[in-house]
Design a protein around this motif. Structure first.
Motif, PDB file in Angstrom:
ATOM      1  N   ARG A 262       0.815  -1.206   0.000  1.00  0.00           N
ATOM      2  CA  ARG A 262       0.000   0.000   0.000  1.00  0.00           C
ATOM      3  C   ARG A 262       0.852   1.261   0.000  1.00  0.00           C
ATOM      4  O   ARG A 262       0.411   2.302  -0.462  1.00  0.00           O
ATOM      5  N   ASP A 263       2.081   1.176   0.528  1.00  0.00           N
ATOM      6  CA  ASP A 263       2.910   2.383   0.593  1.00  0.00           C
ATOM      7  C   ASP A 263       4.310   2.182   0.019  1.00  0.00           C
ATOM      8  O   ASP A 263       5.153   3.063   0.137  1.00  0.00           O
ATOM      9  N   ALA A 294       7.121   2.409  -9.029  1.00  0.00           N
ATOM     10  CA  ALA A 294       6.641   2.947  -7.749  1.00  0.00           C
ATOM     11  C   ALA A 294       6.086   4.347  -7.934  1.00  0.00           C
ATOM     12  O   ALA A 294       5.037   4.705  -7.362  1.00  0.00           O
ATOM     13  N   ARG A 299       3.196   5.102  -5.073  1.00  0.00           N
ATOM     14  CA  ARG A 299       3.768   4.590  -3.825  1.00  0.00           C
ATOM     15  C   ARG A 299       4.976   5.464  -3.483  1.00  0.00           C
ATOM     16  O   ARG A 299       5.838   5.682  -4.319  1.00  0.00           O
TER      17      ARG A 299
END
Length: 370
Positions: A262-263, A294, A299
């Motif tokens: 998620r991050d 990313a 992200r």
């Protein structure tokens, strides 16, 4: 009438089987969820590595909606029954899942449900990124010690990263990028339906890459291939993984598995034909795709995951150390003894690294032979 808060403790070997939809939905509501807490990864690991009768799944629901989940396997360590997270040694981050909106209220309810389950004396989370929300809610003793060291880069376009490097490194990287451009590889992401064959190719290249040089024995095991094939197929379909292949003059010479949380986006495993190393710089080639991925996905972090190998230092990554979190059942003497033993072993290991660095080389050699 739906109860405000409910808990569900499951022990059957099929305890995870009907949770895919709920678990995936919760994963999407947990901003810090790593790809190693994805349902496909956890469930597949249990099917390949789980010991029958040892699964423990703890669930918290708020108004019927799943807001907390944790899956463990019961193991005996030094005579103490310990709950360890599903994922084992092939998992870089270990934690529970908590809905962002209800985490503060759900964490103590999850902790209470875990304490209410009998048969274990301590919980061992070996690779926690942030110390886990359970620590603040835990009703018993807890301890932390150093886990593995991870290295991270802020997500960006490749040119932005290169521009920020020191001049000598910048010149080297630009030369490598030009070399890669001249080699003109065909780069493609594998679709979910192609994943089984692509994973087989990845592992074949990985074996070639490490032939005669050691490597992680677990990556060559049939259980790992089974787990990775099943997990990656499902994770690609959910946008939780990307498998990138590199062909040179039509021949597949490299493959890279990228896991998506998620991050963060993390480079998990790659395989390279040794013949390629004389043509391009492999690290530069892989990063040139993982870092922009990313950035495109929004992200904030591109993680190089565990390990501080020398080839990573060129990029000036930030250190992001994991923590090993030990939660002891309230009043448990055996659990407390286990935690103290882990802490003492860690101190002894650090002392050995400082005073006798040759010990690590001998240990690694013995592990490989075994």
């Amino acid at each position: 009438m739906v109860e405000l808060w409910t808990t569900d403790v499951r022990r059957g070997d099929d305890a995870l089987d009907d949770l895919a939809t709920e678990w995936n939905d919760l994963f999407d509501r947990c901003a810090a969820a790593s790809p190693f807490q994805a349902y496909a990864w956890v469930h597949s690991w249990w099917r390949s590595y789980g010991v029958p009768g040892r699964l423990r799944v703890f669930l918290v629901r708020h108004r019927g909606r799943l807001v907390g989940a944790a899956a463990f396997q019961l193991r005996w360590r030094a005579g103490c029954p310990v709950l360890t997270p599903l994922g084992g040694s092939i998992t870089d981050f270990t934690d529970v899942l908590l809905d962002d909106e209800t985490a503060a209220a759900a964490a103590p309810i999850l902790a209470t449900a875990m304490v209410g389950d009998r048969g274990w004396q301590a919980i061992d989370l070996p690779e926690s990124r942030t110390g886990t929300a359970l620590v603040a809610a835990w009703p018993g003793p807890h301890h932390e010690t150093a886990g593995s060291l991870c290295l991270e880069l802020p997500s960006s376009e490749m040119e932005d990263l290169v521009r920020g490097l020191p001049s000598h490194s910048r010149k080297t990287v630009r030369r490598r990028l030009n070399q890669l451009k001249k080699a003109a590889p065909e780069v493609r992401e594998v679709a979910a339906g192609e994943a089984p064959q692509a994973v087989e190719s990845l592992l074949r290249l990985h074996r070639r890459q490490w032939h005669g040089r050691g490597g992680n024995p677990e990556h060559f095991a049939p259980a790992f291939a089974e787990h990775l094939t099943r997990a990656v197929t499902a994770m690609i379909s959910r946008g939780e993984a990307a498998l990138v292949e590199y062909r040179f003059d039509g021949e597949l010479l490299a493959s890279s598995l990228i896991l998506i949380g998620r991050d963060l986006v993390g480079g998990y495993l790659f395989g390279v034909d040794p013949a390629l190393r004389g043509r391009v710089d492999v690290t530069t080639m892989l990063l040139a795709d993982a870092l922009p991925l990313a950035h495109r996905l929004g992200r904030p972090t591109m993680s190089m995951l565990r390990g501080a190998e020398g080839h990573k230092s060129t990029w000036r990554p930030a250190e992001a150390p994991n923590r090993r979190v030990l939660l002891v059942r309230p009043g448990s003497l055996r659990g407390g003894g286990y935690a103290r033993g882990v802490l003492a072993l860690r101190r002894a290991t650090e002392l050995a690294k400082e005073k006798a660095p040759w010990v690590k080389a001998v240990r690694d050699r013995l592990r490989w032979r075994r």
